[in-house]
Structures are given as structure tokens and as C-alpha cells.
Scaffold this motif. Structure first.
Motif, mmCIF file in Angstrom:
data_model
loop_
_atom_site.group_PDB
_atom_site.id
_atom_site.type_symbol
_atom_site.label_atom_id
_atom_site.label_comp_id
_atom_site.label_asym_id
_atom_site.label_seq_id
_atom_site.Cartn_x
_atom_site.Cartn_y
_atom_site.Cartn_z
ATOM 1 N N SER A 125 45.845 18.021 7.965
ATOM 2 C CA SER A 125 44.575 17.288 7.902
ATOM 3 C C SER A 125 44.501 16.199 8.977
ATOM 4 O O SER A 125 43.413 15.808 9.402
ATOM 5 C CB SER A 125 44.382 16.664 6.516
ATOM 6 O OG SER A 125 45.409 15.722 6.240
ATOM 7 N N TYR A 152 38.311 24.830 13.751
ATOM 8 C CA TYR A 152 39.558 25.585 13.918
ATOM 9 C C TYR A 152 40.016 25.559 15.377
ATOM 10 O O TYR A 152 41.194 25.286 15.672
ATOM 11 C CB TYR A 152 39.353 27.026 13.440
ATOM 12 C CG TYR A 152 40.527 27.934 13.704
ATOM 13 C CD1 TYR A 152 41.587 28.006 12.811
ATOM 14 C CD2 TYR A 152 40.570 28.724 14.862
ATOM 15 C CE1 TYR A 152 42.670 28.844 13.057
ATOM 16 C CE2 TYR A 152 41.647 29.556 15.115
ATOM 17 C CZ TYR A 152 42.698 29.615 14.214
ATOM 18 O OH TYR A 152 43.776 30.437 14.469
ATOM 19 N N GLU A 213 49.780 26.092 8.729
ATOM 20 C CA GLU A 213 48.904 25.251 7.908
ATOM 21 C C GLU A 213 47.439 25.392 8.335
ATOM 22 O O GLU A 213 46.529 25.374 7.494
ATOM 23 C CB GLU A 213 49.335 23.790 8.022
ATOM 24 C CG GLU A 213 50.649 23.465 7.339
ATOM 25 C CD GLU A 213 50.499 23.476 5.829
ATOM 26 O OE1 GLU A 213 49.952 22.503 5.276
ATOM 27 O OE2 GLU A 213 50.909 24.479 5.205
ATOM 28 N N PHE A 217 44.300 26.620 6.105
ATOM 29 C CA PHE A 217 43.052 25.863 5.991
ATOM 30 C C PHE A 217 41.851 26.765 6.284
ATOM 31 O O PHE A 217 40.834 26.724 5.573
ATOM 32 C CB PHE A 217 43.076 24.686 6.974
ATOM 33 C CG PHE A 217 41.730 24.067 7.210
ATOM 34 C CD1 PHE A 217 41.180 23.184 6.282
ATOM 35 C CD2 PHE A 217 40.992 24.383 8.354
ATOM 36 C CE1 PHE A 217 39.920 22.630 6.502
ATOM 37 C CE2 PHE A 217 39.742 23.828 8.572
ATOM 38 C CZ PHE A 217 39.198 22.947 7.647
ATOM 39 N N LEU A 227 43.752 27.069 -1.000
ATOM 40 C CA LEU A 227 44.489 26.289 -0.004
ATOM 41 C C LEU A 227 45.953 26.179 -0.417
ATOM 42 O O LEU A 227 46.279 25.726 -1.509
ATOM 43 C CB LEU A 227 43.878 24.893 0.142
ATOM 44 C CG LEU A 227 44.517 23.994 1.203
ATOM 45 C CD1 LEU A 227 44.372 24.617 2.594
ATOM 46 C CD2 LEU A 227 43.883 22.605 1.182
ATOM 47 N N THR A 229 49.669 24.657 0.348
ATOM 48 C CA THR A 229 50.354 23.547 1.021
ATOM 49 C C THR A 229 51.830 23.888 1.165
ATOM 50 O O THR A 229 52.507 24.203 0.184
ATOM 51 C CB THR A 229 50.205 22.236 0.231
ATOM 52 O OG1 THR A 229 48.810 21.962 0.043
ATOM 53 C CG2 THR A 229 50.859 21.083 0.970
#
Length: 262
Positions: A125, A152, A213, A217, A227, A229
Motif C-alpha cells: 500500500s 497498477y 503483493e 492487489f 486480498l 496478505t
């Protein structure tokens, strides 16, 4: 045509030999006075006695001046020797300082490389970095692909920059490593060589993590999956391990070489 120059030369000659000229003048004045006061025979006898004394006095006077000159020359020679000794010491200290600076700059290259990888954020993020407007539209977007693709691509370019900087730093360190052998020793060269390889590997692993990651996303944003993690514990542990090596192994090994010369 050259009378002016001759006068100057004569004046300089008189000025240089004035002390000798004074002695000669005094001698002739004394002789003249004796000749006028005494008879010729008495004067001749006086001259016979006085002349050797005058010659001896002049010889002693010349010898004294030569002694003083020799003394001054010895003092000058001593001063020159002291200056040469000080200059030699200054030159030696300058070389020590230059060597210290080169060693420190080489060490600094490794610290900067380590810091650049150590400070990489492991949270995707941070790189996606949605603007307030993007955050607001994230939930209510209608055309998901049109909304996600620019984000992206922007994030992907930033992640690729991490890879690019990591490779550039590796090349820079290869140049530094060639100097390490001459600035330190082979043992430190081997330690830093392994350390630089491990840093580069860690940077590549972070790069791969962020790519993964980013794909997670994108899939979640497109509604293809939830999502996911990734657990970054091993990355944090490796980062801490590299930091401990820098402090405990590398810094202590290089410390004797990094003392400021006195």
C-alpha cells in the motif's frame, strides 16, 4: 655611454667594502700623523711595529666575521633541517588522512547500500499510494479495469525502480570492492563481498515480494479473489540479521582501519 652604470657599480662596491676601506683610511691617517709628529726614523720604527699589529688585527677581524658567518650558516642549516623534518611529518600525516578518507568513503558505500535495502517498505500500500480521490472511487468504481490499470502500472514502475537501483548499487559496490583489497586487507574484502551479495539478494527478494503483493492487489480490486496478505516475518528477520552483521562483524573488523589519524 655606460657612465651611469659604472657609477652605480662603484657605489655598490664602496658600500660592500666600506668596513675594509675604513680600516685602510684609519691606518694611513695614523701613519700620516706619526710622520708629521715624529722623525722619519721614528716613524719607520713605529710603522715596523704597528704594521704587523694592523695586519693581525685585520686578520682577526676577518676571521671573526667568518666565524659569525659560519655560525649564521649553521643556524640557517639547522632551521632548514627543522623545516624539512616538519614538512616530512606534514606530508606523512596528509597521506594518513587521505588513506583514512578513502577507507571511510568505501565503508560509507556499503552502509548506504545496506540502508537503501533495509529501509524498503514491505507494505504494498506504500507503493500503491492511492490519492484521496482514488480511495473514494475505489469502492464505487464502475469500470474496474480502467480504474485499476493506471494505478497498477504506476505502482509497477515504482517497484521496477527498486530493482534497477538495487542492480546499480551492486555494480557500484563491485568497483568499491576492488579498492577494498588495497585499502584494507583480504579478510575484510571477503567479509564485505559476502555482505554485498546478501544485501543484493535481500533487495531482489523484496522486489519479488512487492510484485506478488501488487498482483494480489490487482486480483482483489478486479474482484477475482480476496486480498491476500503475505507474511513478511522472514523479511524482517533477515533485515535485522543484516543489520547485526554490519554492526557486530563488519564494523568491528574495519574499526582499526577507520581511526582518525593523529
Amino acid at each position: 655611454m655606460n657612465s651611469g652604470g659604472d657609477k652605480i657599480k662603484f657605489r655598490d662596491f664602496v658600500h660592500e667594502k666600506w668596513e675594509y676601506i675604513q680600516v685602510i683610511i684609519i691606518f694611513f691617517v695614523v701613519v700620516s700623523l706619526m710622520a708629521s709628529i715624529f722623525t722619519v726614523d721614528s716613524t719607520s720604527k713605529f710603522i715596523g711595529i704597528f704594521t704587523p699589529l694592523m695586519v693581525g688585527g685585520m686578520t682577526a677581524w676577518v676571521a671573526w666575521n667568518q666565524f659569525q658567518l659560519s655560525k649564521e650558516q649553521k643556524e640557517i642549516s639547522k632551521q632548514q633541517a627543522d623545516i624539512a623534518k616538519k614538512n616530512k611529518k606534514i606530508a606523512k600525516n596528509k597521506l594518513k588522512l587521505e588513506l583514512f578518507e578513502k577507507r571511510y568513503l568505501a565503508f560509507e558505500d556499503f552502509v548506504e547500500y545496506f540502508s537503501s535495502c533495509h529501509d524498503l517498505d514491505l507494505d504494498i500500500s506504500h507503493y500503491i499510494n492511492l490519492s484521496p480521490e482514488e480511495s473514494e472511487n475505489y469502492v464505487s468504481m464502475h469500470d474496474r479495469r480502467a480504474f485499476i490499470d493506471p494505478i497498477y502500472q504506476r505502482t509497477l514502475n515504482e517497484i521496477k525502480e527498486i530493482k534497477s537501483r538495487n542492480d546499480e548499487s551492486k555494480i557500484k559496490l563491485q568497483v568499491t570492492l576492488t579498492r577494498i583489497i588495497f585499502l584494507f586487507n583480504d579478510n575484510i574484502h571477503q567479509i564485505l563481498l559476502k555482505f554485498s551479495k546478501d544485501i543484493h539478494q535481500y533487495g531482489n527478494e523484496v522486489y519479488e515480494l512487492l510484485l506478488e503483493e501488487l498482483e494480489n492487489f490487482k486480483d482483489a480490486a478486479m474482484g477475482n479473489s480476496a486480498l491476500i496478505t503475505t507474511d513478511v516475518t522472514k523479511f524482517i528477520e533477515k533485515r535485522h540479521s543484516l543489520g547485526r552483521r554490519l554492526h557486530d562483524e563488519i564494523l568491528k573488523s574495519m574499526e582499526p582501519f577507520l581511526k582518525i589519524p593523529k
